[in-house]
Write an enzyme that holds these catalytic residues in place. Structure first.
Site, PDB file in Angstrom:
ATOM      1  N   GLY A  62       2.762  -1.137   4.352  1.00 41.75           N
ATOM      2  CA  GLY A  62       2.753   0.280   4.023  1.00 41.75           C
ATOM      3  C   GLY A  62       4.160   0.766   3.710  1.00 41.75           C
TER       4      GLY A  62
ATOM      5  CG  HIS B 105      -5.823   2.116   5.337  1.00 45.05           C
ATOM      6  ND1 HIS B 105      -5.365   3.047   6.242  1.00 45.05           N
ATOM      7  CD2 HIS B 105      -4.818   1.220   5.175  1.00 45.05           C
ATOM      8  CE1 HIS B 105      -4.128   2.722   6.585  1.00 45.05           C
ATOM      9  NE2 HIS B 105      -3.770   1.619   5.964  1.00 45.05           N
TER      10      HIS B 105
ATOM     11  CD  GLU C 245      -3.431  -2.308   7.627  1.00 46.29           C
ATOM     12  OE1 GLU C 245      -2.291  -2.518   7.193  1.00 46.29           O
ATOM     13  OE2 GLU C 245      -4.111  -1.320   7.310  1.00 46.29           O
TER      14      GLU C 245
ATOM     15  CG  ASN D 196      -1.725   1.209   1.425  1.00 41.57           C
ATOM     16  OD1 ASN D 196      -1.840   2.026   0.504  1.00 41.57           O
ATOM     17  ND2 ASN D 196      -2.317   1.363   2.604  1.00 41.57           N
TER      18      ASN D 196
HETATM   19  P1  PGA Z   1       2.848   0.440   7.678  1.00 47.10           P
HETATM   20  O1  PGA Z   1       1.381   0.649   7.080  1.00 47.10           O
HETATM   21  O2  PGA Z   1       3.371  -0.854   7.125  1.00 47.10           O
HETATM   22  O3  PGA Z   1       3.610   1.631   7.188  1.00 47.10           O
HETATM   23  O4  PGA Z   1       2.716   0.413   9.154  1.00 47.10           O
HETATM   24  C1  PGA Z   1       0.476  -0.434   6.951  1.00 47.10           C
HETATM   25  C2  PGA Z   1      -0.812   0.063   6.381  1.00 47.10           C
HETATM   26  O5  PGA Z   1      -1.255   1.166   6.751  1.00 47.10           O
HETATM   27  O6  PGA Z   1      -1.448  -0.597   5.534  1.00 47.10           O
END
Ligand code: PGA
Length: 236
Positions: free
Chosen positions: A221, A92, A159, A8
């Site tokens: 992310g 999200h 998440e 993402n």
């Molecule tokens: P991150 O984000 O890996 O930067 O923590 C994950 C996400 O928001 O999908």
């Protein structure tokens, strides 16, 4: 083991040239047998990336719940699907923080499915809810899971909000326990869920999350903005 690794990119990068460079590097990652890699760039880059990397599986970061018509600024599932996109991240926490409700998420899931996109539905508790304990977390997740009316196969990204972009990933065993609970809960409602984990995943911690079959993949992310790190996760 069948895994889904989803990058993402969020609101990055700011030039098409950089987006194409990143997409080409990620399209060139040697993907192990049984792993599926999906890249979710900003919407404006979907078409040029589709052209430049025909074999890269793409997802959008959102989808409008509204039909074709007089809805300025909206991009519906039909438009996205017709660009050769397969998946759509929906709900999200960063979008929920901008005001998206469980009702909006439910409508977006229906709109995505109607156009043939596969939703990746994000759920997760914030730090305050986590501090209240396991029952509070389950109540919160159950309410979010209530947005999913589909029967059959669904993809959920668990998440925890406190883990996103903080470098403070969940404990893998804890994430696996939650993932198992989510799959059981949806199973009870007649759905077969693949549960991804997301939140500060890196090449160093990815294998620990993927070790438990309850976790069917990762939503990545920050680490997906660096093709070397993303490759490390894909091959964890
Ligand atoms: P991150 O984000 O890996 O930067 O923590 C994950 C996400 O928001 O999908």
């Amino acid at each position: 083991m069948n895994r889904l690794i989803v990058g993402n990119w969020k609101h990055n990068p700011v030039t098409l040239a950089d987006a194409l460079t990143l997409a080409k590097a990620e399209a060139a990652i040697a993907v192990p047998e049984g792993t599926t890699v999906v890249v979710c760039p900003p919407e404006a880059y979907l078409e040029p990336i589709r052209e430049a990397c025909p074999d890269l599986i793409l997802g959008s970061q959102d989808v409008s719940a509204l039909p074709q018509g007089p809805f300025t600024g909206e991009t519906g599932g039909d438009i996205i699907k017709n660009l050769g996109v397969t998946y759509a991240i929906i709900g999200h926490s960063e979008r929920r923080a901008m005001g998206e409700t469980d009702e909006d998420v439910a409508a977006k899931i229906m709109a995505a499915v109607a156009t043939g996109l596969t939703p990746i539905v994000c759920i997760g508790e914030d730090a305050e809810t986590k501090a209240l304990g396991e029952e509070a977390v389950k109540t919160h997740l159950q309410a979010q899971l209530g947005s999913i009316q589909e029967q059959g196969d669904v993809i959920i990204a668990y998440e925890p909000i406190w883990a996103i972009g903080t470098g403070n990933a969940d404990d893998p065993a804890n994430a696996a326990t939650t993932a198992k609970w989510i799959a059981e809960y949806l199973g009870y409602l007649g759905m077969k869920a693949r549960v991804l984990y997301g939140g500060s995943t890196t090449p160093d911690n990815a294998a620990a999350f993927l070790a438990d079959p309850a976790i069917g993949g990762l939503l990545v992310g920050g680490s997906s903005l660096d093709a070397t790190k993303f490759a490390g996760i894909v091959n964890a």
